[in-house]
Design an enzyme around this catalytic site. Structure first.
Site, short mmCIF file in Angstrom:
data_model
loop_
_atom_site.label_atom_id
_atom_site.label_comp_id
_atom_site.label_asym_id
_atom_site.label_seq_id
_atom_site.Cartn_x
_atom_site.Cartn_y
_atom_site.Cartn_z
N HIS A 1 73.02 86.93 43.71
CA HIS A 1 71.56 87.02 43.92
C HIS A 1 70.78 86.43 42.74
CE1 HIS A 1 68.35 89.44 46.34
NE2 HIS A 1 67.85 88.32 45.86
N GLU B 1 74.75 94.93 47.86
CA GLU B 1 74.72 94.32 46.52
C GLU B 1 74.81 95.41 45.47
OE1 GLU B 1 71.34 91.71 46.21
OE2 GLU B 1 71.98 90.50 47.92
N ARG C 1 68.02 87.17 52.51
CA ARG C 1 68.50 88.55 52.37
C ARG C 1 69.82 88.66 53.11
NH1 ARG C 1 65.59 88.84 48.71
NH2 ARG C 1 63.95 90.36 48.23
C1 DGY Z 1 62.91 87.68 45.90
O1 DGY Z 1 61.97 87.41 45.15
O2 DGY Z 1 62.74 88.26 46.97
C2 DGY Z 1 64.28 87.25 45.49
O3 DGY Z 1 65.27 87.70 46.31
C3 DGY Z 1 64.53 87.60 44.04
O4 DGY Z 1 63.97 86.56 43.38
#
Ligand code: DGY
Length: 319
Positions: A283, A264, A235
């Site tokens: 992402h 984002e 993240r």
């Molecule tokens: C998640 O699953 O947390 C990713 O960031 C998106 O696939």
């Protein structure tokens, strides 16, 4: 039995939902606006949501009939799980099914950053390649280098497997030892200071929570090798992005490969976009056809279990 699905997701998953409930889908190619979410959740008993949706008290106040919140992602920092629990609404997520695909992305970013793939491609496309040059676009070796893995959970473990294949030395931090990683990949659990100092590459695989927010900032970058490269597929907010920009610009560290950002989509005036030593992707960690289908199906199964009052297949809130 009405449910809301907040984005268009693979058909296989929508079929599962449609078989079990009256389904409403937000089909536009952008996240459902907050106001629309608040309006449409009112008469729903289930919500299948994305990491772009903020699920908080306000949503739960509106969605008084909700029996389940099912997130199509493994990370769920967009969901106020405590609020859901207070409202008696279990929260599901989709771990496991995206592990290897996300590790593939992290390793691809590591390679691309180390070997300056994007810079090289831009150089070629811009017509700047005039001859073979012994000093052209030299990067860092990945094989036999040292990688520091932040968080030896499922994805961190798969990252270690990939790194081991490249004969890398593997260091990791984690709340507890991962004996399998130590046995299979000769991974060594170390403290953060040791990892920062010794790693040629650092890859982040920890969830975002109050303890990990800005885990990487100026202080950490200062302890890293000036050639070290940071990869983040977890993240964005685990890294202080402004401090990262400064570290990259001033040569405090060597480069970064980023799939996730504090904001984002990344604003087009973000200074990171001006730097050559950073690889930026939008992402896409889990974005393979098969994996996104598996995630959607699992989220649909969690949703259906929740509306039927059965235990979720993967529940992040307390039972
Ligand atoms: C998640 O699953 O947390 C990713 O960031 C998106 O696939």
């Amino acid at each position: 039995m009405k449910v809301l699905v907040t984005r268009d997701i693979p058909e296989q998953a929508l079929e599962i939902v449609a078989k079990n409930a009256e389904m409403e889908v937000w089909r536009e190619a952008r996240p459902i606006p907050r106001e629309t979410l608040l309006e449409r959740v009112v008469d729903k008993i289930g919500l299948l949501c994305m990491l772009t949706d903020r699920i908080d008290d306000a949503v739960l106040e509106q969605g008084k009939n909700l029996r389940v919140v099912s997130q199509m992602a493994v990370g769920y920092d967009n969901i106020d799980v405590a609020a859901c629990t207070r409202h008696g609404v279990p929260v599901g997520n989709t771990p496991g099914v995206l592990t290897e695909t996300t590790a593939d992305t992290a390793f691809a970013l590591l390679l691309a950053t180390a070997r300056r793939m994007c810079e090289s491609e831009q150089f070629l496309r811009a017509g700047e390649w005039k001859m073979w040059d012994p000093m052209l676009l030299l990067g860092q070796d990945v094989h036999h280098a040292t990688i520091g893995i932040i968080g030896m959970g499922r994805i961190g473990y798969e990252m270690a497997r990939r790194a081991y294949g490249f004969q890398m030395r593997i260091l990791y931090t984690g709340r507890r030892p991962n004996e399998e990683a130590e046995q299979h990949f000769e991974a060594e659990r170390v403290d953060m200071a040791t990892l920062l100092k010794a790693s040629d590459f650092i890859s982040i695989h920890t969830p975002l929570n109050p303890q990990t927010r800005h885990l990487f900032g100026a202080e950490q970058f200062a302890q890293m090798k000036p050639t070290a490269m940071l990869v983040n597929t977890a993240r964005g907010a685990v890294v202080d992005q402004k401090a990262l920009y400064t570290a990259l610009k001033e040569g405090v560290i060597g480069g970064a490969g980023l799939d996730v950002f504090e904001q984002e989509p990344l604003p087009m005036d973000d200074p990171l976009l001006t730097l050559p030593n950073v690889v930026l992707v939008p992402h896409i960690g889990s974005a393979s056809i098969a994996t996104r289908t598996r995630m959607a199906v699992l989220a649909a199964e969690n949703l259906v279990a929740g509306i039927q009052g059965k235990p979720l297949l993967h529940q992040v809130s307390p039972a």
